[in-house]
Write a protein that holds these residues in place. Structure first.
Motif, PDB file in Angstrom:
ATOM      1  N   PRO A  49     -27.394  53.498  93.962  1.00  0.00           N
ATOM      2  CA  PRO A  49     -26.725  53.556  92.667  1.00  0.00           C
ATOM      3  C   PRO A  49     -27.740  53.653  91.538  1.00  0.00           C
ATOM      4  O   PRO A  49     -28.880  53.227  91.686  1.00  0.00           O
ATOM      5  N   ALA A  50     -27.293  54.192  90.442  1.00  0.00           N
ATOM      6  CA  ALA A  50     -28.199  54.463  89.329  1.00  0.00           C
ATOM      7  C   ALA A  50     -28.505  53.223  88.500  1.00  0.00           C
ATOM      8  O   ALA A  50     -29.426  53.253  87.692  1.00  0.00           O
ATOM      9  N   GLU A  51     -27.730  52.157  88.706  1.00  0.00           N
ATOM     10  CA  GLU A  51     -27.909  50.928  87.916  1.00  0.00           C
ATOM     11  C   GLU A  51     -27.987  51.289  86.439  1.00  0.00           C
ATOM     12  O   GLU A  51     -27.084  51.909  85.926  1.00  0.00           O
ATOM     13  N   ASP A  52     -29.073  50.964  85.766  1.00  0.00           N
ATOM     14  CA  ASP A  52     -29.156  51.258  84.331  1.00  0.00           C
ATOM     15  C   ASP A  52     -29.765  52.625  84.038  1.00  0.00           C
ATOM     16  O   ASP A  52     -29.782  53.059  82.896  1.00  0.00           O
ATOM     17  N   ALA A  53     -30.253  53.329  85.058  1.00  0.00           N
ATOM     18  CA  ALA A  53     -30.966  54.588  84.825  1.00  0.00           C
ATOM     19  C   ALA A  53     -30.102  55.626  84.112  1.00  0.00           C
ATOM     20  O   ALA A  53     -30.584  56.339  83.225  1.00  0.00           O
ATOM     21  N   GLY A  54     -28.834  55.724  84.471  1.00  0.00           N
ATOM     22  CA  GLY A  54     -27.942  56.678  83.817  1.00  0.00           C
ATOM     23  C   GLY A  54     -27.770  56.373  82.341  1.00  0.00           C
ATOM     24  O   GLY A  54     -27.795  57.272  81.493  1.00  0.00           O
ATOM     25  N   TYR A  55     -27.613  55.093  82.034  1.00  0.00           N
ATOM     26  CA  TYR A  55     -27.461  54.680  80.639  1.00  0.00           C
ATOM     27  C   TYR A  55     -28.741  54.951  79.847  1.00  0.00           C
ATOM     28  O   TYR A  55     -28.692  55.473  78.737  1.00  0.00           O
ATOM     29  N   ALA A  76     -18.999  56.074  78.395  1.00  0.00           N
ATOM     30  CA  ALA A  76     -19.408  55.230  79.520  1.00  0.00           C
ATOM     31  C   ALA A  76     -18.524  53.992  79.568  1.00  0.00           C
ATOM     32  O   ALA A  76     -17.902  53.627  78.567  1.00  0.00           O
ATOM     33  N   VAL A  77     -18.506  53.332  80.710  1.00  0.00           N
ATOM     34  CA  VAL A  77     -17.733  52.099  80.838  1.00  0.00           C
ATOM     35  C   VAL A  77     -18.293  51.044  79.891  1.00  0.00           C
ATOM     36  O   VAL A  77     -17.540  50.323  79.242  1.00  0.00           O
ATOM     37  N   ASN A  78     -19.607  50.949  79.781  1.00  0.00           N
ATOM     38  CA  ASN A  78     -20.243  49.957  78.914  1.00  0.00           C
ATOM     39  C   ASN A  78     -19.622  48.575  79.114  1.00  0.00           C
ATOM     40  O   ASN A  78     -19.108  47.972  78.173  1.00  0.00           O
ATOM     41  N   PRO A  79     -19.685  48.050  80.341  1.00  0.00           N
ATOM     42  CA  PRO A  79     -18.937  46.841  80.668  1.00  0.00           C
ATOM     43  C   PRO A  79     -19.540  45.538  80.155  1.00  0.00           C
ATOM     44  O   PRO A  79     -18.839  44.535  80.062  1.00  0.00           O
ATOM     45  N   ILE A  80     -20.826  45.564  79.843  1.00  0.00           N
ATOM     46  CA  ILE A  80     -21.486  44.316  79.438  1.00  0.00           C
ATOM     47  C   ILE A  80     -22.301  44.554  78.174  1.00  0.00           C
ATOM     48  O   ILE A  80     -22.621  45.692  77.822  1.00  0.00           O
ATOM     49  N   GLU A  81     -22.641  43.474  77.525  1.00  0.00           N
ATOM     50  CA  GLU A  81     -23.362  43.582  76.252  1.00  0.00           C
ATOM     51  C   GLU A  81     -24.693  44.316  76.413  1.00  0.00           C
ATOM     52  O   GLU A  81     -25.105  45.064  75.519  1.00  0.00           O
ATOM     53  N   ILE A  82     -25.348  44.156  77.540  1.00  0.00           N
ATOM     54  CA  ILE A  82     -26.642  44.829  77.758  1.00  0.00           C
ATOM     55  C   ILE A  82     -26.483  46.341  77.667  1.00  0.00           C
ATOM     56  O   ILE A  82     -27.280  47.015  77.011  1.00  0.00           O
TER      57      ILE A  82
END
Length: 175
Positions: A49-55, A76-82
């Motif tokens: 999985p891309a984890e944060d790389a896509g973001y 993007a889903v942007n599910p969490i504050e990070i």
């Protein structure tokens, strides 16, 4: 001055449909994190999985476009504050404003129908199941955002609401 429109919401609520309808009205670049993650997955590095790389990759492209004066829609889903803060950093880096838009479909039956009947337009990605969506972590927002309900209003009405909030942001600095 360019604006970064940051969409967030669970899979199947209508983010991409809304972004596709809004982008031509704003002459905006539509950056879909799913597309970036699919490209990473099919690259020779096979990042999945891309984890944060896509973001991170999409935010870098967003910043480049914002610096050129282009409006950008981050889809993007942007599910969490990070993940939400990744976009804020891009806006700050480009010295532009960001408008946060949480897209919701509060009717569970309609949301489930959308998830289960959606067409997969990215061959390298497997769309989530309804169970995947229900188990998905999605932190409540702590910051101001525009909430757009795709169950109560048709997409074009939501586009008009976003455009009105955008004009307030441009005129008054807030929406």
């Amino acid at each position: 001055m360019a604006i970064l429109f940051v969409f967030s919401g669970l899979p199947g609520v209508g983010k991409t449909t809304l972004a596709r309808a809004l982008a031509p009205r704003l002459q905006a670049v539509h950056l879909r994190v799913d597309s970036v993650e699919a490209a990473l997955k099919t690259s020779v590095l096979a990042i999945s999985p891309a984890e944060d790389a896509g973001y991170v990759a999409a935010a870098a492209v967003a910043m480049d476009n914002l610096r050129l004066g282009n409006n950008v829609i981050a889809d993007a889903v942007n599910p969490i504050e990070i993940t939400r803060n990744i976009w804020l950093e891009a806006a700050l880096g480009a010295k532009v404003k960001a408008m946060h838009i949480e897209v919701v479909c509060p009717n569970e039956f309609e949301h489930q129908r959308r998830v289960e009947s959606r067409h997969n337009d990215i061959s390298a990605m497997c769309p989530p199941t309804w169970n995947d969506v229900k188990r998905r972590k999605f932190e409540p927002w702590k910051k101001h955002r525009l909430v757009v309900d795709t169950f109560q209003k048709p997409i074009q009405d939501n586009v008009e609401d976003i455009l009105e909030s955008f004009s307030q942001l441009v005129r008054y600095g807030s929406y």
